[in-house]
Design a protein around this motif. Structure first.
Motif, short mmCIF file in Angstrom:
data_model
loop_
_atom_site.label_atom_id
_atom_site.label_comp_id
_atom_site.label_asym_id
_atom_site.label_seq_id
_atom_site.Cartn_x
_atom_site.Cartn_y
_atom_site.Cartn_z
N CYS A 1 4.26 4.36 1.05
CA CYS A 1 3.21 3.86 1.95
C CYS A 1 2.44 2.70 1.33
O CYS A 1 1.92 1.87 2.03
N LYS A 2 2.37 2.64 0.03
CA LYS A 2 1.60 1.62 -0.68
C LYS A 2 0.13 1.63 -0.26
O LYS A 2 -0.51 0.58 -0.17
N ALA A 3 -0.37 2.79 0.06
CA ALA A 3 -1.77 2.88 0.43
C ALA A 3 -2.38 4.17 -0.12
O ALA A 3 -3.38 4.64 0.37
N GLY A 4 -1.75 4.75 -1.13
CA GLY A 4 -2.30 5.94 -1.74
C GLY A 4 -2.26 7.18 -0.87
O GLY A 4 -3.06 8.09 -1.03
#
Lengths: 367, 656
Positions: free
Chosen positions: A64-67
């Motif tokens: 997701c690259k958003a944690g």
């Protein structure tokens, strides 16, 4: 049209030095890369740039690259972290950034490790048992009651708590008997679920998951990207429940004040058996994640294990004062418990003669 | 390279579910409950699916917060949101069944936020008439995926007790990618793919396949989607003989971050603009005043002074133009960037820092402030954000039978659910409808796949030649060393789609896009990947590229064909909705290598469902011909209604 703009607005990109572990189960080593880093990037961005330029086959998990998904777990300068949540601005300008795979799990390739241990433990943990007398749609629960379990359900399964846990980080042999913080809070979550039909969650945590191995160093809580209070809200209440006292913050506080000897003990962290502490370090040491084993043979094995190509540090133990005791008391310490009371150089399982833990059912048989 | 030298692991299953997000897991649960031996294929680790990104909630007319809510109202909202292009039957089933699906999750262990009386709490959301979204803070998607994951574990525990193995009847193959579906005549016979970890090949022999692979956002420069969203399911279905519909409809958000890279694609909530944020170009000009369309002139301010007074005195002043509808804002940003007045990263500035005191920004936008500070070290109280349109969701997908989820076209035994299927959301999706869509149609697809297997007389067989071809195709990028780097090709594809088939489309640009996609097709056919087979992301991307490419072609072709603007498809040269176009679905299929486009009439809504809307609203969407039919229908309905008491209930529903 054109390819992606790569320069930061107004600011030229700088080259930074990265050392990334490349290799597989057969072996490997740290490789140096000079890579462009722009303002506002995170470590995962830099790894993506490396893939697009110098190292197209650099293996790294991400989603997701958003944690939110917990895929890009790695060890950055030795600390287990999410690559997408580690900003480049947190490093010194000329600092070399070393990225290695999670140490507790066998490496597959580069930064990708075999985390199947976690999925096995997940499969062993008994699932939610729905109440038999309620139809779907008839569940009624108060917000205040679901909130405690909800905290644990925030878990994104990044397994950082698992990789940092002392019990298994350098002690592969403990993996069989120990499920790790992720699954302690899963057990706690179900234990605190207002409608779960099972009542044996705490016993399960103790007898099957190896909750007693945990000596509450709180490292898991420290690395949790979701800021779940794994130790305070999950493990400690489960330990309290294990000694068969209903969870109650007052009882818990009491147990912090009236320390051991006044509260019934079943946890293996008890100090009643001083023989359990076999601290061999001459000059003492510090509470450390650097690893190492007290056992000479294990150390030789570790040195031969071609996995890491890193120096295995010497055994460590907490520093002691002139009287040979730890220079702190739990009341003034910044944690709810001391750093590993056994010293960091003791392996589990302990030899039977040093055990002060009595299995509840064995106990009954003896009486 | 022949199969004799290549090791292929073989498995036999009744149902193979490709995709381990919400729809895939729900389908697998259903197939397993129906007694079928089920495999779940996940491109990532188990439980990491893109479903975790859904924040808002799952829409279901449970009526817990407002008891006037009902499936009819939910149906109406969904059709409105999709601008009446939805497959009405899917919207109907979705509205009727989603409460059951949500309640079922509680029996799997889900813990939703609660109302005061202990029921599942429901929140308001854009386009929903009543509070309807079951939620868990802002992590509803995570709750959903974890719940389904844990339900599968619980089924595996049952199987262990009964058969001695967790994997006896349902098994998860994680980090596995399917590259081909294999056919026996027109029937599904299996699926071929590789383990990402080892690069070893794997062959599933199975008579039924459920596709639940999600969307296509990775073909865009700026997207909120993860790497997995390469349109695999769309492409697999096309190649197996199925059809795609509504591929021109993609949901874009006008203000996603475009810089810095660590937050690229993350959405900036509209309330930043509502609270005083303004849009500026690279020259520092507040440009929105130049983009107020005539129809909105009366409601929007003409000077910055007037606009600024609106925040404190909305009764005596007109709204700032930053608050124009979503597509107008997107169009304005798009025009500024294309005129060369964009930021270096291809966006514009969204400035709230110079408009409100830092303290006030932190108070009003705590999560925005926290998120950007944490992820990118961008302090929105000190500096302007760089924003631009962000690709978020694809409404189009595999054309399916609404009841069973079986794919149309020439193939049998193929089912689809979730974002990869098309029709449910029409031309635009309402927030919250995707999570409930996953559950409703995931269950249906899994169940019907099981039924399909039951009624088969003989098992379809996998042809050896098909497997050999699949192996060759998969290994080709590794054997070539003259082709281009897959990452370069992906960037070029993203640039074409982002710049020319983005949120605002023009005929000339779409034609240009098709030419460039044709060039890319040649280059992708020659892509080469360095390294070996073991966990090699470059190789994986090289294999995904052809899927991304064919799906992009579908989108570009359909976007060129549809000469109107509706929902997620905005044509600058045809800016209005056209009732004639509402009656048409654009259907893509594959003839050899070439994408074919056909027009197909929309199924006609049943009278009792049409009757849920009032005439004034229908007049906005329907042709005169359809309205005449509606009038006739109402007339007969009123006549029978007056005659028979039994019709009273239906009428009462209508009046709500």
């Amino acid at each position: 049209m054109g390819t992606e703009t790569s320069g930061a607005p107004g600011k030229p990109a700088a080259k930074r030095q990265f050392r990334i572990w490349r290799g597989d189960a057969e072996g490997g080593d740290l490789q140096d890369y000079m890579v462009e880093v722009n303002e506002g990037e995170v470590v995962l961005d830099v790894i993506h740039r490396l893939q697009a330029t110098d190292a197209p086959d650099l293996a790294c998990r991400w989603n997701c690259k958003a944690g939110k998904c917990g895929s890009c777990s790695m060890e950055i300068n030795g600390m287990p972290k999410l690559g997408c949540m580690t900003r480049m601005s947190t490093f010194e300008e000329n600092e070399t950034i070393t990225v290695t795979p999670l140490r507790t799990f066998p490496v597959i390739r580069d930064l990708v490790t075999d985390v199947s241990f976690n999925y096995e433990k997940a499969r062993e943990t008994p699932a939610f048992a729905p109440p038999t007398d309620l139809a779907p749609g008839d569940y009624r629960m108060q917000q205040v009651d679901v909130e405690r379990s909800q905290e644990f359900r925030k878990c994104i399964e990044c397994f950082l708590c698992q990789t940092v846990c002392h019990v298994i980080r350098d002690h592969d042999e403990n993996k069989q008997a120990f499920s790790g913080p992720r699954y302690f809070i899963r057990a706690a979550e179900l234990d605190m679920h207002p409608l779960d039909a099972r009542t044996d969650r705490k016993d399960y945590a103790q007898t099957e998951q190896g909750l007693g191995f945990c000596n509450i160093t709180k490292c898991c809580t420290e690395v949790c990207p979701e800021h779940i209070k794994i130790t305070d809200n999950g493990i400690i209440p489960m330990k309290e429940r294990v000694v068969d006292r209903r969870y109650d913050p007052l009882v818990w506080l009491g147990s912090k004040i009236f320390r051991r000897g006044q509260v019934p003990q079943t946890s293996v962290t008890s100090e009643h058996s001083p023989g359990a502490v076999r601290s061999s370090a001459a000059g003492g040491g510090v509470h450390s994640h650097a690893g190492g084993s007290h056992d000479a043979q294990a150390e030789v094995q570790a040195q031969q294990g071609v996995n890491w190509h890193r120096e295995v540090p010497h055994p460590t133990a907490p520093a002691v004062d002139a009287s040979g005791k730890l220079p702190l008391t739990e009341l003034t310490f910044d944690r709810a418990a001391a750093p590993s009371p056994f010293g960091d150089d003791v392996t589990f399982p302990l030899p039977p003669e040093h055990l002060n833990f009595a299995h509840p059912t064995q106990d009954e048989r003896n009486h | 390279m022949t199969t004799t030298t290549t090791r292929i692991e073989r498995h036999h299953y009744d149902v193979v579910v490709i995709g381990a997000g919400g729809a895939g897991l729900r389908a697998a649960i259903e197939a397993r409950l129906a007694g079928k031996k089920t495999a779940i294929i996940s491109k990532s680790l188990f439980g990491k699916a893109h479903t975790v990104m859904a924040e808002g909630g799952a829409a279901a007319a449970m009526g817990n917060v407002n008891s006037r809510d009902s499936w009819q109202v939910h149906f109406r909202d969904t059709m409105r949101g999709g601008k009446f292009l939805n497959n009405f039957r899917m919207a109907e089933l979705h509205a009727k069944e989603s409460p059951q699906r949500i309640w079922e999750l509680e029996t799997y262990g889900a813990l939703f936020d609660r109302t005061k009386d202990g029921k599942i709490s429901q929140r308001n959301f854009g386009g929903h008439e009543y509070p309807r979204l079951a939620h868990v803070g802002d992590r509803t998607g995570l709750e959903l995926i974890r719940t389904l994951q844990q339900k599968i574990v619980s089924l595996q525990q049952e199987d262990k007790r009964e058969h001695g193995s967790y994997d006896a009847r349902i098994r998860v193959f994680d980090e596995t990618t399917i590259t081909e579906l294999l056919l026996d005549g027109d029937r599904i016979a299996g699926a071929f793919g590789y383990y990402r970890e080892s690069g070893e090949f794997i062959l599933f022999e199975a008579p039924a396949v459920v596709l639940a692979t999600g969307g296509v956002g990775r073909s865009y420069k700026v997207t909120s989607n993860s790497w997995e969203y390469t349109g695999d399911g769309h492409a697999l279905a096309l190649r197996a003989g199925a059809t795609l519909i509504n591929m021109e409809f993609l949901q874009f958000h006008p203000t996603g971050m475009v810089w810095p890279p660590s937050v690229k694609g993350i959405l900036v909530t509209e309330s930043v603009r509502g609270d005083g944020g303004i849009l500026k170009n690279s020259e520092g000009k507040r440009f929105m005043f130049d983009y107020v369309p005539d129809v909105f002139r009366k409601q929007y301010a003409e000077t910055p002074e007037e606009a600024d007074r609106w925040y404190t005195d909305p009764d005596n002043n007109r709204r700032p133009p930053e608050l124009l509808p979503r597509d107008e804002v997107a169009r304005a940003i798009n025009s500024e960037v294309k005129a060369g007045r964009g930021t270096p990263a291809g966006g514009v500035y969204l400035d709230i820092a110079s408009r409100l005191p830092a303290e006030e920004i932190r108070r009003r936008l705590p999560s925005m402030h926290h998120q950007f500070k944490g992820l990118a070290d961008v302090d929105i109280t000190k500096e302007a954000m760089e924003v631009g349109p962000t690709c978020h969701y694809v409404m189009g997908g595999i054309e399916v039978d609404p009841d069973s989820g079986a794919a149309y076209g020439s193939v049998r035994g193929l089912f689809a659910a979730g974002e990869v299927s098309g029709g449910m959301h029409g031309s635009n999706r309402l927030g919250g409808n995707s999570l409930s869509d996953l559950l409703v149609f995931g269950k249906r697809a899994g169940g019907h796949a099981a039924t399909y297997v039951d009624q088969l007389t003989g098992r379809p067989r996998v042809a050896v030649t098909a497997v050999e071809t699949a192996v060759e195709t998969a290994l080709a990028p590794l054997h070539r060393d003259t082709g281009e780097n897959p990452y370069t090709l992906q960037q070029d594809l993203q640039a074409v789609m982002g710049d020319l088939v983005g949120i605002i489309r023009r005929e000339a640009e779409l034609e240009d896009a098709l030419v460039r996609l044709a060039e890319l097709r040649e280059r992708v056919a020659k892509v080469s990947a360095a390294g070996g087979r073991k966990y090699n992301p470059g190789w994986h991307l090289a294999l995904d590229l052809r899927n991304m490419l064919v799906v992009s072609e579908c989108t570009a072709k359909a976007a060129l064909e549809r000469r109107e603007s509706r929902g997620g498809h905005t044509r600058e040269d045809f800016p209005t909705m056209d009732p004639q176009w509402r009656r048409v679905n654009l259907v893509c299929s594959l003839a050899g290598d070439v994408v074919r486009l056909a027009r197909k009439p929309l199924p006609k809504m049943r009278p009792e469902l049409v009757g849920l809307f009032d005439r004034a609203e229908l007049a906005k969407y329907l042709t005169d011909e359809e309205l005449t039919e509606f009038d006739a229908l109402v007339a007969t309905d009123a006549a029978t209604g007056a005659a028979a008491d039994t019709a009273a209930d239906a009428d009462a529903e209508k009046e709500r």
